[in-house]
Design an enzyme around this catalytic site. Sequence first.
Site, PDB file in Angstrom:
ATOM      1  N   ARG A   1       0.810  -1.206   0.000  1.00 46.03           N
ATOM      2  CA  ARG A   1       0.000   0.000   0.000  1.00 46.03           C
ATOM      3  C   ARG A   1       0.850   1.264   0.000  1.00 46.03           C
ATOM      4  O   ARG A   1       0.520   2.260  -0.618  1.00 46.03           O
ATOM      5  CB  ARG A   1      -0.927  -0.021   1.226  1.00 46.03           C
ATOM      6  CG  ARG A   1      -1.701   1.275   1.471  1.00 46.03           C
ATOM      7  CD  ARG A   1      -2.641   1.580   0.334  1.00 46.03           C
ATOM      8  NE  ARG A   1      -3.250   2.895   0.453  1.00 46.03           N
ATOM      9  CZ  ARG A   1      -2.682   4.037   0.096  1.00 46.03           C
ATOM     10  NH1 ARG A   1      -1.463   4.040  -0.424  1.00 46.03           N
ATOM     11  NH2 ARG A   1      -3.317   5.181   0.229  1.00 46.03           N
ATOM     12  N   TYR A   2       1.977   1.230   0.696  1.00 45.21           N
ATOM     13  CA  TYR A   2       2.857   2.398   0.830  1.00 45.21           C
ATOM     14  C   TYR A   2       4.119   2.190  -0.007  1.00 45.21           C
ATOM     15  O   TYR A   2       4.493   1.051  -0.298  1.00 45.21           O
ATOM     16  CB  TYR A   2       3.229   2.615   2.293  1.00 45.21           C
ATOM     17  CG  TYR A   2       2.036   2.836   3.197  1.00 45.21           C
ATOM     18  CD1 TYR A   2       1.423   4.076   3.277  1.00 45.21           C
ATOM     19  CD2 TYR A   2       1.520   1.792   3.954  1.00 45.21           C
ATOM     20  CE1 TYR A   2       0.322   4.284   4.089  1.00 45.21           C
ATOM     21  CE2 TYR A   2       0.424   1.984   4.779  1.00 45.21           C
ATOM     22  CZ  TYR A   2      -0.174   3.226   4.845  1.00 45.21           C
ATOM     23  OH  TYR A   2      -1.261   3.424   5.652  1.00 45.21           O
TER      24      TYR A   2
ATOM     25  N   ARG B   1       7.258   0.042   2.040  1.00 45.77           N
ATOM     26  CA  ARG B   1       7.037  -1.033   2.993  1.00 45.77           C
ATOM     27  C   ARG B   1       5.853  -1.894   2.563  1.00 45.77           C
ATOM     28  O   ARG B   1       4.955  -1.421   1.863  1.00 45.77           O
ATOM     29  CB  ARG B   1       6.809  -0.491   4.399  1.00 45.77           C
ATOM     30  CG  ARG B   1       5.719   0.563   4.511  1.00 45.77           C
ATOM     31  CD  ARG B   1       6.000   1.468   5.716  1.00 45.77           C
ATOM     32  NE  ARG B   1       4.958   2.447   5.945  1.00 45.77           N
ATOM     33  CZ  ARG B   1       4.890   3.628   5.317  1.00 45.77           C
ATOM     34  NH1 ARG B   1       5.787   3.934   4.403  1.00 45.77           N
ATOM     35  NH2 ARG B   1       3.937   4.480   5.612  1.00 45.77           N
TER      36      ARG B   1
ATOM     37  N   CYS C   1      -4.520 -17.818  14.452  1.00 46.99           N
ATOM     38  CA  CYS C   1      -4.164 -17.025  15.631  1.00 46.99           C
ATOM     39  C   CYS C   1      -4.281 -17.907  16.866  1.00 46.99           C
ATOM     40  O   CYS C   1      -4.908 -18.970  16.842  1.00 46.99           O
ATOM     41  CB  CYS C   1      -5.105 -15.825  15.793  1.00 46.99           C
ATOM     42  SG  CYS C   1      -4.938 -14.578  14.502  1.00 46.99           S
TER      43      CYS C   1
ATOM     44  N   CYS D   1      -9.981 -12.206  17.916  1.00 45.58           N
ATOM     45  CA  CYS D   1     -10.625 -10.963  18.349  1.00 45.58           C
ATOM     46  C   CYS D   1     -11.934 -10.804  17.577  1.00 45.58           C
ATOM     47  O   CYS D   1     -11.968 -10.962  16.350  1.00 45.58           O
ATOM     48  CB  CYS D   1      -9.716  -9.766  18.083  1.00 45.58           C
ATOM     49  SG  CYS D   1      -8.036  -9.946  18.719  1.00 45.58           S
TER      50      CYS D   1
ATOM     51  N   CYS E   1     -11.955  -8.457  14.373  1.00 45.64           N
ATOM     52  CA  CYS E   1     -10.794  -8.665  13.502  1.00 45.64           C
ATOM     53  C   CYS E   1     -10.987  -8.038  12.123  1.00 45.64           C
ATOM     54  O   CYS E   1     -11.972  -8.312  11.432  1.00 45.64           O
ATOM     55  CB  CYS E   1     -10.529 -10.160  13.351  1.00 45.64           C
ATOM     56  SG  CYS E   1      -9.143 -10.535  12.247  1.00 45.64           S
TER      57      CYS E   1
ATOM     58  N   ARG F   1      -9.323  -8.648   9.522  1.00 50.61           N
ATOM     59  CA  ARG F   1      -9.102  -9.631   8.451  1.00 50.61           C
ATOM     60  C   ARG F   1      -9.946 -10.877   8.647  1.00 50.61           C
ATOM     61  O   ARG F   1      -9.553 -11.982   8.261  1.00 50.61           O
ATOM     62  CB  ARG F   1      -7.615 -10.010   8.368  1.00 50.61           C
ATOM     63  CG  ARG F   1      -6.730  -8.851   7.996  1.00 50.61           C
ATOM     64  CD  ARG F   1      -5.342  -9.260   7.547  1.00 50.61           C
ATOM     65  NE  ARG F   1      -4.587  -8.038   7.411  1.00 50.61           N
ATOM     66  CZ  ARG F   1      -3.672  -7.616   8.293  1.00 50.61           C
ATOM     67  NH1 ARG F   1      -3.384  -8.364   9.347  1.00 50.61           N
ATOM     68  NH2 ARG F   1      -3.054  -6.473   8.122  1.00 50.61           N
TER      69      ARG F   1
ATOM     70  N   ASP G   1     -12.487  -0.713  12.550  1.00 52.81           N
ATOM     71  CA  ASP G   1     -12.732  -0.791  11.114  1.00 52.81           C
ATOM     72  C   ASP G   1     -14.171  -1.197  10.811  1.00 52.81           C
ATOM     73  O   ASP G   1     -14.887  -1.743  11.664  1.00 52.81           O
ATOM     74  CB  ASP G   1     -11.770  -1.789  10.467  1.00 52.81           C
ATOM     75  CG  ASP G   1     -10.335  -1.277  10.458  1.00 52.81           C
ATOM     76  OD1 ASP G   1     -10.145  -0.056  10.338  1.00 52.81           O
ATOM     77  OD2 ASP G   1      -9.404  -2.102  10.584  1.00 52.81           O
TER      78      ASP G   1
ATOM     79  N   ASP H   1      -7.883   4.153   9.824  1.00 55.85           N
ATOM     80  CA  ASP H   1      -7.396   3.459   8.636  1.00 55.85           C
ATOM     81  C   ASP H   1      -8.461   3.637   7.567  1.00 55.85           C
ATOM     82  O   ASP H   1      -9.561   3.097   7.668  1.00 55.85           O
ATOM     83  CB  ASP H   1      -7.153   1.986   8.944  1.00 55.85           C
ATOM     84  CG  ASP H   1      -5.957   1.425   8.195  1.00 55.85           C
ATOM     85  OD1 ASP H   1      -5.620   1.994   7.140  1.00 55.85           O
ATOM     86  OD2 ASP H   1      -5.372   0.434   8.646  1.00 55.85           O
TER      87      ASP H   1
ATOM     88  N   LYS I   1      -3.402   4.739   6.593  1.00 54.92           N
ATOM     89  CA  LYS I   1      -3.566   5.246   7.952  1.00 54.92           C
ATOM     90  C   LYS I   1      -3.540   6.771   7.969  1.00 54.92           C
ATOM     91  O   LYS I   1      -2.609   7.387   7.462  1.00 54.92           O
ATOM     92  CB  LYS I   1      -2.476   4.679   8.849  1.00 54.92           C
ATOM     93  CG  LYS I   1      -2.513   3.165   8.960  1.00 54.92           C
ATOM     94  CD  LYS I   1      -1.324   2.637   9.752  1.00 54.92           C
ATOM     95  CE  LYS I   1      -1.369   1.123   9.825  1.00 54.92           C
ATOM     96  NZ  LYS I   1      -1.213   0.480   8.496  1.00 54.92           N
TER      97      LYS I   1
END
Length: 442
Positions: free
Chosen positions: A115-116, A119, A128, A132, A135, A137, A296, A333, A340
């Site tokens: 995206r950037y 990086r 995981c 959570c 989440c 994703r 999100d 985000d 971000k």
Amino acid sequence: MKTEFVSKRAKIYADVPDEKWNDWRWQLSNRLNTVEDIEKVLPLTDSERKALQTQGLFRVDVTPYFISLIDPEDPNDPTRLQIIPRAEEMQAFTAMMEDSLAEDRHSPVPGLVHRYPDRVLMLVTTQCASYCRYCTRSRIVGDPGQTFKREEFEMQIEYLKRTPQVRDVLLSGGDPLVLAPKILEELLSRLREIPHIEIIRIGSRVPVFMPMRVTQELVDMLAKYHPLWLNIHVNHSNEISKELAEACDRLTRAGIPVGNQSVLLAGVNDNVHIQRQLVHDLVRIRVRPYYLYQCDLVEGAGHFRTPVGKGIEIMEGLRGHTSGYAVPQYIVDAPGGGGKIPVLPNYMISMSDHKVVLRNYEGYITTYEEPTDYVYSDAAKVKGLKRPEPGQEGLTGLLEGEEMFIKPDGFDELHNRNGIQHRLKDESKWKPLGIGSGETTD
């Protein structure tokens, strides 16, 4: 007053030998995910029972260690709300999306998000230690069928090898620290073989869900691949135990900087005093508060969302009220893939051509007198390339005079109004002299 961090173990686990309890593999093998399992530890509400018995909801799994942090008598315990599903997860809300950050849109090869400019995010697993409920994703995480294949990993490595502007790789998923140790080390060693990759980062909630995974053996292995950074994910001080403090101590003693990313969650940590206690407790265990994320727009997370104004209120109560290094950045985000965006209270009240008017956290208003003899053209000059990847200069490109406009997609076509090309339409009329592709004169 400072309190000591303590260990907790639910009554049902009182007879589990310490050598088992402190074995991360035992913790993974004994995760709880059904009504029957969880009710052995805490009484469920009707809402929780309904959600646990509903097919198609995001995966449930919680380690015995982490569920032991919950007060079983409190249905609104902040740790409980994060990992035990409720019926509210089934409610749709406006702007809900499967991939609200458009990560898959910015994925040149499977599992790699670029995206950037400099990086990338490397998704290395979909599994995981626990899951959570908010989440971001959840579209892939927890689904064994979405696990990344060896050939996709090789595609990720090859992409990185041929993309020299990438200097920073963030390993995430899922959670990289649930990978088999040999696989995790192979990932790190393969990345370290790429000359232009300067730093490796790992995003993990394993130290929080299962701190016994952070063994000295693991820490020694990670330290072989410096410079390596680690971000954990703590949302409330109740998650900081003696075991987590010890795990973070092992990491930091090995020279691994540890940061924290939290998410602003309604009913969990949407209170400035809770947030201030959290950042104070984090720095006590040498973890730097890094980001506070706005929740999100993902399926199942509607009941966790707060207005952005709540985040601004919290930042107002942190900046100036605690140490600067204890204040995270509050981040939205951007839905749709904009990346971000930091959001802050407004500390600049006004400005003129030589003065700015500012206010502090107390409401104290001051002025800063700017120099009147500063010559912008005399600023320090950079040698070599300004940036390795052109095309993503954004607002910096406008400020540096590389461009004069940023136009929305289709802007020129819209304002052409389906008209004809005629004698007055001469492109040179709106080329700014000396900016962008405009020509200069001697």
